[in-house]
Design a protein around this motif. Structure first.
Motif, PDB file in Angstrom:
ATOM      1  N   HIS A 224      80.603  44.774  47.575  1.00  0.00           N
ATOM      2  CA  HIS A 224      81.674  44.743  46.560  1.00  0.00           C
ATOM      3  C   HIS A 224      82.749  45.601  47.160  1.00  0.00           C
ATOM      4  O   HIS A 224      83.995  45.721  46.874  1.00  0.00           O
ATOM      5  CB  HIS A 224      81.441  45.746  45.498  1.00  0.00           C
ATOM      6  CG  HIS A 224      80.182  44.985  44.717  1.00  0.00           C
ATOM      7  ND1 HIS A 224      80.558  43.952  43.806  1.00  0.00           N
ATOM      8  CD2 HIS A 224      79.011  44.987  44.432  1.00  0.00           C
ATOM      9  CE1 HIS A 224      79.531  43.511  43.135  1.00  0.00           C
ATOM     10  NE2 HIS A 224      78.546  44.246  43.737  1.00  0.00           N
TER      11      HIS A 224
ATOM     12  N   LEU B 156      87.538  57.529  43.069  1.00  0.00           N
ATOM     13  CA  LEU B 156      88.237  56.484  43.938  1.00  0.00           C
ATOM     14  C   LEU B 156      87.318  56.066  44.843  1.00  0.00           C
ATOM     15  O   LEU B 156      87.246  55.000  45.247  1.00  0.00           O
ATOM     16  CB  LEU B 156      89.730  56.908  44.230  1.00  0.00           C
ATOM     17  CG  LEU B 156      90.580  56.448  43.326  1.00  0.00           C
ATOM     18  CD1 LEU B 156      91.990  57.262  43.782  1.00  0.00           C
ATOM     19  CD2 LEU B 156      91.117  54.971  43.283  1.00  0.00           C
TER      20      LEU B 156
ATOM     21  N   ASN C 141      84.323  54.394  43.906  1.00  0.00           N
ATOM     22  CA  ASN C 141      84.556  52.860  43.175  1.00  0.00           C
ATOM     23  C   ASN C 141      84.604  51.821  44.046  1.00  0.00           C
ATOM     24  O   ASN C 141      84.691  50.517  43.676  1.00  0.00           O
ATOM     25  CB  ASN C 141      85.961  53.260  42.427  1.00  0.00           C
ATOM     26  CG  ASN C 141      86.039  54.025  41.300  1.00  0.00           C
ATOM     27  OD1 ASN C 141      85.128  54.219  40.822  1.00  0.00           O
ATOM     28  ND2 ASN C 141      87.529  54.402  40.847  1.00  0.00           N
ATOM     29  N   GLN C 142      84.809  51.884  45.366  1.00  0.00           N
ATOM     30  CA  GLN C 142      84.744  51.070  46.435  1.00  0.00           C
ATOM     31  C   GLN C 142      83.334  50.303  46.362  1.00  0.00           C
ATOM     32  O   GLN C 142      83.450  48.980  46.950  1.00  0.00           O
ATOM     33  CB  GLN C 142      84.912  51.531  47.440  1.00  0.00           C
ATOM     34  CG  GLN C 142      86.156  52.429  47.763  1.00  0.00           C
ATOM     35  CD  GLN C 142      87.383  51.784  47.381  1.00  0.00           C
ATOM     36  OE1 GLN C 142      87.446  50.700  47.804  1.00  0.00           O
ATOM     37  NE2 GLN C 142      88.059  52.293  46.435  1.00  0.00           N
TER      38      GLN C 142
ATOM     39  N   THR D 172      81.137  50.558  43.470  1.00  0.00           N
ATOM     40  CA  THR D 172      80.730  50.228  41.971  1.00  0.00           C
ATOM     41  C   THR D 172      80.928  48.800  41.416  1.00  0.00           C
ATOM     42  O   THR D 172      81.943  48.108  42.392  1.00  0.00           O
ATOM     43  CB  THR D 172      81.306  51.339  40.944  1.00  0.00           C
ATOM     44  OG1 THR D 172      82.659  51.248  41.024  1.00  0.00           O
ATOM     45  CG2 THR D 172      80.587  52.717  41.524  1.00  0.00           C
ATOM     46  N   TYR D 173      80.338  48.316  40.700  1.00  0.00           N
ATOM     47  CA  TYR D 173      80.882  46.991  40.120  1.00  0.00           C
ATOM     48  C   TYR D 173      80.497  46.665  38.529  1.00  0.00           C
ATOM     49  O   TYR D 173      80.163  47.480  37.912  1.00  0.00           O
ATOM     50  CB  TYR D 173      79.920  45.896  40.894  1.00  0.00           C
ATOM     51  CG  TYR D 173      78.349  46.010  40.927  1.00  0.00           C
ATOM     52  CD1 TYR D 173      77.970  47.095  41.590  1.00  0.00           C
ATOM     53  CD2 TYR D 173      77.730  45.206  39.939  1.00  0.00           C
ATOM     54  CE1 TYR D 173      76.382  47.211  41.447  1.00  0.00           C
ATOM     55  CE2 TYR D 173      76.465  45.284  39.836  1.00  0.00           C
ATOM     56  CZ  TYR D 173      75.820  46.361  40.846  1.00  0.00           C
ATOM     57  OH  TYR D 173      74.313  46.550  40.479  1.00  0.00           O
TER      58      TYR D 173
ATOM     59  N   ILE E 235      94.613  53.541  47.609  1.00  0.00           N
ATOM     60  CA  ILE E 235      95.733  53.126  46.648  1.00  0.00           C
ATOM     61  C   ILE E 235      96.075  51.910  47.163  1.00  0.00           C
ATOM     62  O   ILE E 235      96.501  50.727  46.494  1.00  0.00           O
ATOM     63  CB  ILE E 235      96.840  54.151  46.564  1.00  0.00           C
ATOM     64  CG1 ILE E 235      96.256  55.516  45.778  1.00  0.00           C
ATOM     65  CG2 ILE E 235      97.950  53.710  45.729  1.00  0.00           C
ATOM     66  CD1 ILE E 235      95.571  55.310  44.532  1.00  0.00           C
TER      67      ILE E 235
ATOM     68  N   LYS F 156      94.907  49.530  49.171  1.00  0.00           N
ATOM     69  CA  LYS F 156      93.707  48.738  48.796  1.00  0.00           C
ATOM     70  C   LYS F 156      93.623  47.909  47.542  1.00  0.00           C
ATOM     71  O   LYS F 156      93.852  46.901  47.485  1.00  0.00           O
ATOM     72  CB  LYS F 156      92.470  49.246  49.163  1.00  0.00           C
ATOM     73  CG  LYS F 156      91.523  48.652  50.082  1.00  0.00           C
ATOM     74  CD  LYS F 156      90.228  49.253  50.066  1.00  0.00           C
ATOM     75  CE  LYS F 156      89.028  48.881  51.176  1.00  0.00           C
ATOM     76  NZ  LYS F 156      88.040  49.708  51.151  1.00  0.00           N
ATOM     77  N   ILE F 157      94.111  48.708  46.692  1.00  0.00           N
ATOM     78  CA  ILE F 157      94.192  48.335  45.221  1.00  0.00           C
ATOM     79  C   ILE F 157      95.482  47.496  45.042  1.00  0.00           C
ATOM     80  O   ILE F 157      95.544  46.440  44.123  1.00  0.00           O
ATOM     81  CB  ILE F 157      94.144  49.757  44.238  1.00  0.00           C
ATOM     82  CG1 ILE F 157      92.841  50.405  44.229  1.00  0.00           C
ATOM     83  CG2 ILE F 157      94.619  49.222  42.815  1.00  0.00           C
ATOM     84  CD1 ILE F 157      92.788  51.722  43.503  1.00  0.00           C
ATOM     85  N   LYS F 158      96.552  48.062  45.638  1.00  0.00           N
ATOM     86  CA  LYS F 158      97.692  47.260  45.509  1.00  0.00           C
ATOM     87  C   LYS F 158      97.744  45.835  46.318  1.00  0.00           C
ATOM     88  O   LYS F 158      98.456  45.138  45.742  1.00  0.00           O
ATOM     89  CB  LYS F 158      98.953  48.033  45.884  1.00  0.00           C
ATOM     90  CG  LYS F 158      99.174  49.338  44.930  1.00  0.00           C
ATOM     91  CD  LYS F 158     100.712  49.800  45.625  1.00  0.00           C
ATOM     92  CE  LYS F 158     100.629  51.365  44.981  1.00  0.00           C
ATOM     93  NZ  LYS F 158     101.832  51.968  45.801  1.00  0.00           N
ATOM     94  N   SER F 159      96.924  46.001  47.318  1.00  0.00           N
ATOM     95  CA  SER F 159      97.149  44.742  48.140  1.00  0.00           C
ATOM     96  C   SER F 159      96.600  43.575  47.363  1.00  0.00           C
ATOM     97  O   SER F 159      95.734  43.623  46.509  1.00  0.00           O
ATOM     98  CB  SER F 159      96.498  44.998  49.526  1.00  0.00           C
ATOM     99  OG  SER F 159      95.165  44.695  49.376  1.00  0.00           O
ATOM    100  N   ASP F 160      97.083  42.403  47.513  1.00  0.00           N
ATOM    101  CA  ASP F 160      96.536  41.123  46.940  1.00  0.00           C
ATOM    102  C   ASP F 160      95.235  40.513  47.636  1.00  0.00           C
ATOM    103  O   ASP F 160      94.785  39.834  46.617  1.00  0.00           O
ATOM    104  CB  ASP F 160      97.815  40.065  47.191  1.00  0.00           C
ATOM    105  CG  ASP F 160      98.956  40.426  46.615  1.00  0.00           C
ATOM    106  OD1 ASP F 160      98.943  41.236  45.549  1.00  0.00           O
ATOM    107  OD2 ASP F 160     100.077  39.974  47.117  1.00  0.00           O
ATOM    108  N   LYS F 161      95.042  40.843  48.765  1.00  0.00           N
ATOM    109  CA  LYS F 161      93.727  40.220  49.425  1.00  0.00           C
ATOM    110  C   LYS F 161      92.404  40.772  48.521  1.00  0.00           C
ATOM    111  O   LYS F 161      92.402  42.060  48.185  1.00  0.00           O
ATOM    112  CB  LYS F 161      93.770  40.767  50.698  1.00  0.00           C
ATOM    113  CG  LYS F 161      93.057  39.951  51.711  1.00  0.00           C
ATOM    114  CD  LYS F 161      93.496  40.310  53.171  1.00  0.00           C
ATOM    115  CE  LYS F 161      92.526  41.633  53.475  1.00  0.00           C
ATOM    116  NZ  LYS F 161      93.141  42.585  54.200  1.00  0.00           N
ATOM    117  N   ILE F 162      91.560  39.853  47.952  1.00  0.00           N
ATOM    118  CA  ILE F 162      90.449  40.428  47.215  1.00  0.00           C
ATOM    119  C   ILE F 162      89.283  40.357  48.109  1.00  0.00           C
ATOM    120  O   ILE F 162      89.087  39.363  48.809  1.00  0.00           O
ATOM    121  CB  ILE F 162      90.287  39.695  46.013  1.00  0.00           C
ATOM    122  CG1 ILE F 162      91.679  40.009  45.059  1.00  0.00           C
ATOM    123  CG2 ILE F 162      89.325  40.120  45.157  1.00  0.00           C
ATOM    124  CD1 ILE F 162      91.439  39.798  43.483  1.00  0.00           C
TER     125      ILE F 162
END
Ligand code: SF4
Ligand code: SF4
Ligand code: SF4
Lengths: 126, 136, 434
Positions: free
Chosen positions: A58, A82, A85-86, A88-89, A118, A120-126
């Motif tokens: 994840h 946060l 959270n990197q 968790t799933y 932050i 990482k959250i904002k970037s589009d890459k999933i």
């Protein structure tokens, strides 16, 4: 090394508190942290100057660590944050905060910064 | 063994060992031991209750459990914090999220001259190990 | 002129109503009786992380807005959305929760509280099975056995032990001596330190709680002996004692924690535990076993009641054409499916609680944040509307963790131009109705 990660709440490592009253550095120090057993410390060939790289499919994150002999071997504890959270799933519409399989290694890289998370959250890459 | 070590260091008293007190078959040994320790006791160590501010989280367990507090602060019986200003007998109070020792005068360990009563529940149940009873 | 007041702390769901403060016209001088967590809540008043004006994020970064403009902006964003989400609501007063529900109804939103990812599931199954929760007074006066299952209340609700375990109560004047404690956890947490010699500490291997519950179910029925080698890392002797405690205690209170929601093994740990409770209630002639949920936010329970009375459902409510309709979604599934185009976050910080994958989707749509302090969500929100702190700067009703309503007082004036959640939500509703 494979370990089980549990997120926990601690009165002194609580993101609500840190967000309330403290600055970013303080928050990074208190939330980017993992607690492990001294035996795992040995098994991971850690020295105090190293950091922990925690990863699973994840995501991944680098945090500080503290040894605590009360924690069972093979378990790593992290405050809900946060950083945790990197890894968790979601399963069956529930967030899984406990019993998460992760891979843990020592690293020379510095702990992940708040703004990196932050971004990482904002970037589009999933 | 740990107990006897503490005993020699003066951190606990011989009266703290309940089996010794309760069981008549130990009575003789108890008196003997007390006699042995007399020379130490002669120095008259002073009771101190030490609260480590850093560790304490103000949970109020010591406030609630101290029998002296419970006797003089009625609200404690139902788990509530004592009134303010504190009763003259009250030992502990939580202020700004930290426990404060108001006075040690009425602690049960000192209650009757020379015949201290056994009590250290405040230390036993502090979840942060912030509170320590010491003899200095 | 300083005065002394008795107030309620809104630092956590225990809502301690025995806090004494000494204050003058402007500020609070001293706080007596509150724990460290409560003090942190009061420290919010002057925190440098407070939000003191409406903010809007455009290409150039965050911009300060006048209130009127900010409200118009909010209305514009809301009106543009077809599938809005409203989430949070556990740290605002019941009055404000009702307004949020009204707004949700007005704009056909999906509304959900933090309870969904916390104790909500537990409560729902419990009420389906007819198991009741208990009150603090009942625990103080009657309980003779308290079981903490995977929860560490010394850290999360610091004063709970001093209230329920160490208080004397009416019928059991001796307090601690008569109340027994069992803690089940994977390691010796700070809560274990309050244990006495008669109490039972159960250290269980992670993820195996369900095995323990299943075996206890068999054991209390009678025709069962525990395996000699024990189970899940627990000795046979301790298992025997657990069983004896369950059978011989009259009023048992179980405090279940997050750990039970997160079991990976087959079967449902919550259901199993509740079945054990039912079983014991049937076996026992006197006394009863009940639950106490230990959620963290101070008014999580309030939302359950408000939503239930307004819509007939206690959480995860989907409105359509002004009516609440049937839906199996919760906040997580809505976000995961990307079934939304705006989120209105009230008094919570999902970005700091949700897994990265969920946060990413949430942040890809506009966010309106209504809160009093900076947070992870603050850093990615589109429009930020600050509020005052309920229980300190404005009054309101809240429900304690045991479902008892408690009125929170206004103690001091909020910063200038900062209004309460109630006033703010009322203004939004008024403008939407126009
Ligand atoms: S040792 Fe003294 S201070 Fe501590 S609980 Fe007993 S009487 Fe109170
Ligand atoms: S019991 Fe310990 S942590 Fe709790 S208030 Fe007393 S000294 Fe502080
Ligand atoms: S236990 Fe909760 S409500 Fe009580 S003083 Fe502490 S933070 Fe406030």
């Amino acid at each position: 090394m494979e370990m089980i990660l549990n997120t926990i709440r601690l009165i002194n490592n609580d993101q609500n508190v840190e967000w309330n009253c403290q600055d970013v550095e303080f928050m990074e120090e208190h939330l980017a942290i993992g607690f492990i057993n001294p035996l795992d410390f040995k098994k991971l060939y850690l020295v105090p100057s190293l950091k922990l790289h925690i990863s699973n499919n994840h995501g991944d994150v680098i945090v500080n660590f503290k040894q605590d002999s009360k924690i069972p071997e093979g378990i790593i504890l992290m405050p809900v944050s946060l950083w945790a959270n990197q890894v968790t799933y979601v399963k069956n519409n529930n967030i899984i905060y406990k019993n998460i399989k992760v891979n843990v290694e020592g690293t020379r890289d510095p702990p992940t910064k708040l703004n990196e998370l932050i971004e990482k959250i904002k970037s589009d890459k999933i | 063994m740990a107990f006897s070590l503490e005993l020699l260091k003066g951190n606990v008293k011989i009266e703290d060992c309940t089996p010794l007190l309760d069981d008549p078959k130990y009575q003789e040994k108890y008196l003997k031991l007390k006699d042995l320790l007399k020379s130490e006791e002669g120095k008259k160590k002073e009771l101190k209750i030490n609260i480590e501010n850093e560790l304490c989280d103000g949970c109020g367990i010591c406030v609630t459990i101290c029998p002296v507090n419970a006797r003089y602060c009625y609200s404690i019986l139902s788990g509530k914090a004592p009134d303010y200003p504190p009763d003259t007998h009250q030992l502990f109070m939580v202020k700004e999220g930290k426990c404060e020792l108001l006075n040690i005068k009425y602690c049960r360990r000192l209650e009757t001259e020379g015949k201290e009563r056994e009590c250290r529940v405040c230390e036993t149940y502090c979840p942060r190990e912030a509170l320590k009873i010491e003899y200095i | 002129m300083s005065e002394q007041l008795k107030i309620t702390c809104s630092g956590c769901s225990l809502l301690c109503d025995d806090i004494i403060i000494i204050k003058d016209d402007k500020e609070i001088k001293e706080i007596l009786g509150a724990c460290q967590k409560g003090i942190n809540k009061f420290n919010q008043i002057k925190s440098k992380n407070r939000i003191l004006s409406p903010l809007y994020k455009d290409k150039g970064g965050l911009k300060v807005l006048e209130w009127d403009l900010a409200l118009n902006k909010a209305i514009q964003i809301i009106k543009n959305a077809k599938k809005p989400l409203i989430y949070g609501l556990s740290t605002i007063s019941c009055e404000s929760q009702i307004l949020a529900l009204k707004i949700a109804k007005k704009i056909d939103a999906f509304i959900d509280s933090n309870s969904t990812i916390c104790q909500g599931k537990f409560l729902n199954i419990a009420s389906e099975m007819g198991i009741t929760t208990t009150t603090l007074t009942e625990i103080i006066n009657k309980s003779d056995l308290i079981i903490l299952w995977g929860t560490n209340i010394v850290e999360s609700i610091p004063r709970l032990f001093s209230k329920i375990l160490f208080s004397r109560g009416k019928f059991r004047m001796t307090g601690r001596e008569i109340k027994n404690l069992i803690i089940v956890d994977i390691y010796k947490t700070a809560s274990f330190k309050v244990m006495g010699t008669r109490d039972l500490a159960i250290i269980i291997r992670p993820n195996e709680d369900i095995e323990l519950i299943k075996i206890l179910k068999k054991a209390v029925k009678g025709d069962y002996t525990f395996p000699n080698e024990g189970i899940s890392g627990i000795d046979k002797q301790d298992l025997e004692r657990f069983k004896t405690f369950l059978l011989n205690s009259e009023h048992i209170t179980i405090l279940p924690g997050q750990a039970l929601l997160n079991q990976k093994t087959n079967g449902d740990a919550i259901k199993e535990l509740l079945e054990l409770v039912n079983l014991l209630n049937n076996i026992k002639n006197n006394g009863r076993i009940s639950l106490l949920m230990v959620g963290g936010h101070y008014n999580m329970v309030g939302f359950e009641h408000m939503a239930l009375s307004e819509t007939g459902k206690n959480q995860s409510i989907q409105f359509k054409n002004g009516e609440s309709i049937k839906s199996d979604d919760n906040i997580i599934s809505k976000i995961q499916k990307e079934d939304f185009d705006l989120s209105i976050i009230i008094g919570t910080d999902p970005i700091s609680h949700f897994p990265l994958e969920i946060s990413k989707i949430l942040s890809s749509k506009p966010i309106i944040l209504i809160d009093n302090k900076k947070s992870g969500t603050f850093l990615i929100a589109t429009l930020i509307l600050p509020t005052s702190i309920t229980g300190i700067e404005n009054k309101g009703l809240a429900f304690r963790l045991d479902h008892v309503p408690i009125q929170l007082k206004k103690i001091i004036e909020p910063p200038s131009l900062i209004q309460s959640d109630y006033e703010l939500l009322q203004k939004i509703l008024d403008r939407l109705n126009k």
